[in-house]
Write a protein that holds these residues in place. Structure first.
Motif, PDB file in Angstrom:
ATOM      1  N   THR A 122      97.035   3.252 -81.905  1.00 45.75           N
ATOM      2  CA  THR A 122      96.148   2.594 -82.868  1.00 45.75           C
ATOM      3  C   THR A 122      96.055   3.448 -84.127  1.00 45.75           C
ATOM      4  O   THR A 122      96.235   4.658 -84.066  1.00 45.75           O
ATOM      5  N   LYS A 123      95.774   2.783 -85.242  1.00 46.69           N
ATOM      6  CA  LYS A 123      95.687   3.542 -86.478  1.00 46.69           C
ATOM      7  C   LYS A 123      94.362   3.271 -87.203  1.00 46.69           C
ATOM      8  O   LYS A 123      94.253   3.443 -88.399  1.00 46.69           O
ATOM      9  N   HIS A 124      93.332   2.857 -86.450  1.00 48.15           N
ATOM     10  CA  HIS A 124      92.049   2.536 -87.085  1.00 48.15           C
ATOM     11  C   HIS A 124      91.195   3.771 -87.330  1.00 48.15           C
ATOM     12  O   HIS A 124      90.317   3.765 -88.174  1.00 48.15           O
ATOM     13  N   TYR A 154      96.985  -8.915 -85.877  1.00 47.98           N
ATOM     14  CA  TYR A 154      95.670  -8.588 -85.351  1.00 47.98           C
ATOM     15  C   TYR A 154      95.716  -8.947 -83.874  1.00 47.98           C
ATOM     16  O   TYR A 154      95.888 -10.110 -83.516  1.00 47.98           O
ATOM     17  N   LYS A 159      95.927  -6.434 -96.525  1.00 50.19           N
ATOM     18  CA  LYS A 159      95.551  -5.969 -95.198  1.00 50.19           C
ATOM     19  C   LYS A 159      94.038  -6.048 -94.997  1.00 50.19           C
ATOM     20  O   LYS A 159      93.550  -6.486 -93.968  1.00 50.19           O
ATOM     21  N   GLU A 160      93.302  -5.582 -96.040  1.00 51.39           N
ATOM     22  CA  GLU A 160      91.850  -5.483 -95.921  1.00 51.39           C
ATOM     23  C   GLU A 160      91.222  -6.873 -95.754  1.00 51.39           C
ATOM     24  O   GLU A 160      90.401  -7.102 -94.880  1.00 51.39           O
ATOM     25  N   PHE A 177      92.129  -8.277 -92.311  1.00 50.02           N
ATOM     26  CA  PHE A 177      91.353  -7.721 -91.199  1.00 50.02           C
ATOM     27  C   PHE A 177      89.905  -8.193 -91.245  1.00 50.02           C
ATOM     28  O   PHE A 177      89.303  -8.476 -90.214  1.00 50.02           O
ATOM     29  N   GLN A 219      88.113 -10.199 -88.239  1.00 45.53           N
ATOM     30  CA  GLN A 219      86.868  -9.783 -87.596  1.00 45.53           C
ATOM     31  C   GLN A 219      85.973 -10.991 -87.359  1.00 45.53           C
ATOM     32  O   GLN A 219      85.296 -11.091 -86.327  1.00 45.53           O
ATOM     33  N   THR A 255      88.078   0.894 -80.071  1.00 47.05           N
ATOM     34  CA  THR A 255      88.243  -0.379 -80.798  1.00 47.05           C
ATOM     35  C   THR A 255      87.474  -1.532 -80.144  1.00 47.05           C
ATOM     36  O   THR A 255      87.022  -2.436 -80.827  1.00 47.05           O
TER      37      THR A 255
END
Lengths: 469, 469
Positions: A39-41, A343, A397-398, A401, A405, A431
């Motif tokens: 994961t890269k969060h 996602y 991307k932002e 995401f 959500q 996550t």
């Protein structure tokens, strides 16, 4: 939170005394690498990486951590998808990399005793050398470690026949957060002497202690595996197909994926469409066919499914090569969609509820975000669906995401409605932590927190994972 | 301890308000009957028997018990062999007898939802009606209840293929000792969301709470079962036979018994010796043979075993009737030796260690008590040995048991030497409680006690079982 944490040279010296020279890393590259998973969060930010070589060294490290109130993040192959092994708060990363020995083989028990750092594929190969088989298998088998598989109760593509990692653990050596070494169940199949503590550490995500060794059951090798890929007209046909085959033949896999997943895999190259007919969905099924009548039966069931119009077209493997190339249609999906910044959700509901569940989710996504592509695939034979929403090109991307959500809320409400799981096989980690209450009741979470405090009273073991306490 | 305990009429009235009229018993016969299990070492002495009909009533009873500091002993089919369900200290016996409904069947999931009071055979029959199979099976299946099977993680004769009861539990509804209702895991195969609490209640012997409902996995029916009984010259031949068959054929059972057990069964009537040759030991193995080549293979392996002189003689079932009569050679042992007041032990070691273990035990018993007969039998395919010492005619029960207690010390020391289990599948209850430390370390026992206190802070759940606290 994420300011760099440095241990004093005294503390580093103490750590070196425990694990020895060259078994400790503090350079930035290593901290970044061993401090994170797939994961890269979350930004990795450990204070030090240590590489113990024995259970006793692990115990000494846990005692050190308790004494100095420093947290430990256990670290295996770092292939996790829920940030369960990300060290973001100055933790000591305790890597099992150097504890990668296969210690013993007990042919009569069909059992192997291993250190936690043994890589899944290493165990699979070792088993094969003994003319045996370790059946838990998944895409990251080449780098995931057995300790991590156990700590997350890893699943994969053969669960319908062989079950989860849990089923293959006959014993565990653990160091609890309190610093005790426990040898739990010692490889026995039958042992009715009180609480089965091993099952808390299996799937415990390293929050109760560190798994250092395990006794693992092996199985006989499968004989003459055959693969069928079938094209189906709609999702409602999938369940009758499963039922038709399963009532006559012991399946070793029953996977499904949508046409979108198929297209992405074909675009990715490497494999061909298995037959000309484009279908909304596909199932891939696998079974052992060491005897001629099993093949006849499979063909009979296939024809029955065609007659019933559950199947539009299909192909049966004609060679070992074709078994492998048909499997790639399913196994290459994750890699093929990676460029679309998917996602990901890894959810589970009763198989009974899968058709209704899928319909509801598709409606939710399509009505809210008609420009989003949903890529479904999963281990449908055990109720596990991988829901991947692909990012449209024109969305940042932002933004993507943020929108996901919101979709997520709907998805998880639907999971709750069907009494399903927010994480079928990837674990909770960081996550999925905000959503734990969807699958586990408030009372269950309270009991889990109390359990944690028994094994890890100073809360040094992998903090911030599963729940906050 | 064992003075009669009576609840005040106010308390009995409160209990009646919870469960209703006719769902409460205080007569001596009922107290004796529902207060005990198959063991006869402890005098039953409960204060009242209650028969709730719902999880909510069970919860109300647990709340009542907490409020009035009265202990509860959960009660199923009372077929236990370790006094895990004996109420000897004025407990409320909470019987699940009236919660015996099969609630739901989910064909796609191959799963059934049941109340805890469902009898094992009732579930087996129900499964068969759905053309499915519930594979956990043992001699007391006609009266043991599923709740009790789960609470003791019952094993039996098919473990080599199908595993313990634990493997078939997909979800549990429990009322904890604290009074919370938990719906754990809700039938899912894959659910990686924190600690698997169900596995504490499975095998927890009712010390953490009461199982009221369960989701149970079913399996496809076995096809064309075949049974072989083989006579072997010594115990060392048993393991090579297991290995020879298991490497080619999926066995559904692999049992063994000695010539003494054979003689007692023959004396008991009902069945004939399977072949003329008297042998020191016998193995019974079972497998599915729906395809001709499997039978050919079995015969080939049999011949190989004869050539190697691992087998002296043997018989293969020729009909369903013969399958049943061959099974009786093994299944009638317990009943046949019952008149000899056997001193029973149910122990487990790694299969690898079984031959050495058996030799050591025989030497110990023969050198200390040359007049004692040892009747061995067991589920050798999973390392589980039933060691039965028969009482010589001229010895009083008291003398015999006193001598057996001394033998027991030796037996359990040998179990400890081989890292084995003092109770493979019968549980600890009260009879094995003094020996728990042989199999579980002091640290493990401390963690178990701490776990108990989380789920049952007032220690009302089945006190005196497993350990004292």
């Amino acid at each position: 939170m994420n300011t760099a944490v440095q241990l004093s040279s005294d503390l580093l010296h103490e750590l070196t005394n425990i694990v020895g020279e060259n078994r400790i890393k503090t350079d930035t590259t290593s901290l970044q690498s061993w401090g994170s998973d797939y994961t890269k969060h979350f930004e990795p930010n450990p204070s030090v990486i240590v590489f113990p070589s024995s259970t006793e060294q692990v115990q000494a490290l846990v005692q050190f951590a308790n004494q100095h109130h420093i947290a430990i993040t256990p670290s295996g192959g770092r292939t996790g998808l829920s940030a369960g092994a990300v060290a973001s708060q100055g933790e000591i990363v305790l890597s099992l990399d150097k504890m990668n020995q296969i210690l013993d083989f007990y042919p009569a028990d069909r059992m192997v005793r291993i250190q936690a750092g043994v890589v899944t594929e290493q165990l699979q190969r070792y088993a094969e050398e003994q003319d045996m088989y370790y059946p838990v298998d998944f895409a990251s088998a080449g780098s995931s470690q057995m300790g991590g598989n156990i700590a997350t109760n890893a699943g994969g593509i053969k669960v319908i026949k062989y079950g989860m990692t849990r089923n293959w653990v006959l014993g565990l050596t653990v160091v609890t957060g309190k610093g005790d070494i426990l040898h739990i169940n010692k490889g026995m199949i039958k042992n009715a002497t009180g609480y089965a503590l091993q099952h808390l550490f299996i799937g415990g995500e390293g929050t109760l202690g560190i798994i250092t060794e395990a006794e693992i059951k092996l199985e006989r090798k499968p004989h003459d595996l055959q693969v069928m890929v079938l094209g189906v007209p709609d999702f409602d046909a999938v369940m009758p197909i499963l039922h038709a085959f399963q009532s006559k033949i012991d399946l070793t896999a029953f996977e499904f994926f949508g046409e979108l997943a198929m297209q992405k895999v074909l675009d990715h190259g490497h494999v061909q469409r298995p037959f000309d007919t484009e279908c909304p969905y596909y199932v891939l099924l696998e079974f052992e066919a060491p005897y001629e009548p099993i093949m006849d039966q499979a063909m009979e069931i296939f024809e029955h499914c065609m007659e019933q119009e559950w199947v539009l077209d299909g192909v049966l493997s004609q060679s070992l090569e074709q078994v492998e190339s048909l499997w790639r249609l399913r196994e290459d999906i994750s890699e093929s969609i990676a460029p679309y910044t998917p996602y990901k959700n890894d959810i589970s509901v009763l198989i009974t509820h899968v058709p209704a569940f899928i319909k509801e989710i598709e409606e939710i996504v399509q009505s809210n975000y008609p420009d989003f592509e949903i890529c479904w695939f999963g281990h449908i034979g055990d109720g596990n669906l991988h829901l991947n929403i692909l990012k449209p090109h024109d969305l940042s991307k932002e933004e993507f995401f943020a929108k996901c959500q919101v979709v997520n809320e709907h998805v998880f409400n639907t999971v709750k409605k069907y009494n399903g799981s927010i994480s079928a096989e990837h674990g909770v980690g960081m996550t999925k932590k905000p959503y734990l209450h969807i699958t586990r009741s408030a009372e269950e979470i309270e009991y889990m927190k109390a359990l944690k405090q028994i094994f890890d009273p100073n809360l040094i073991m992998n903090p911030g994972k599963l729940f906050d306490i």
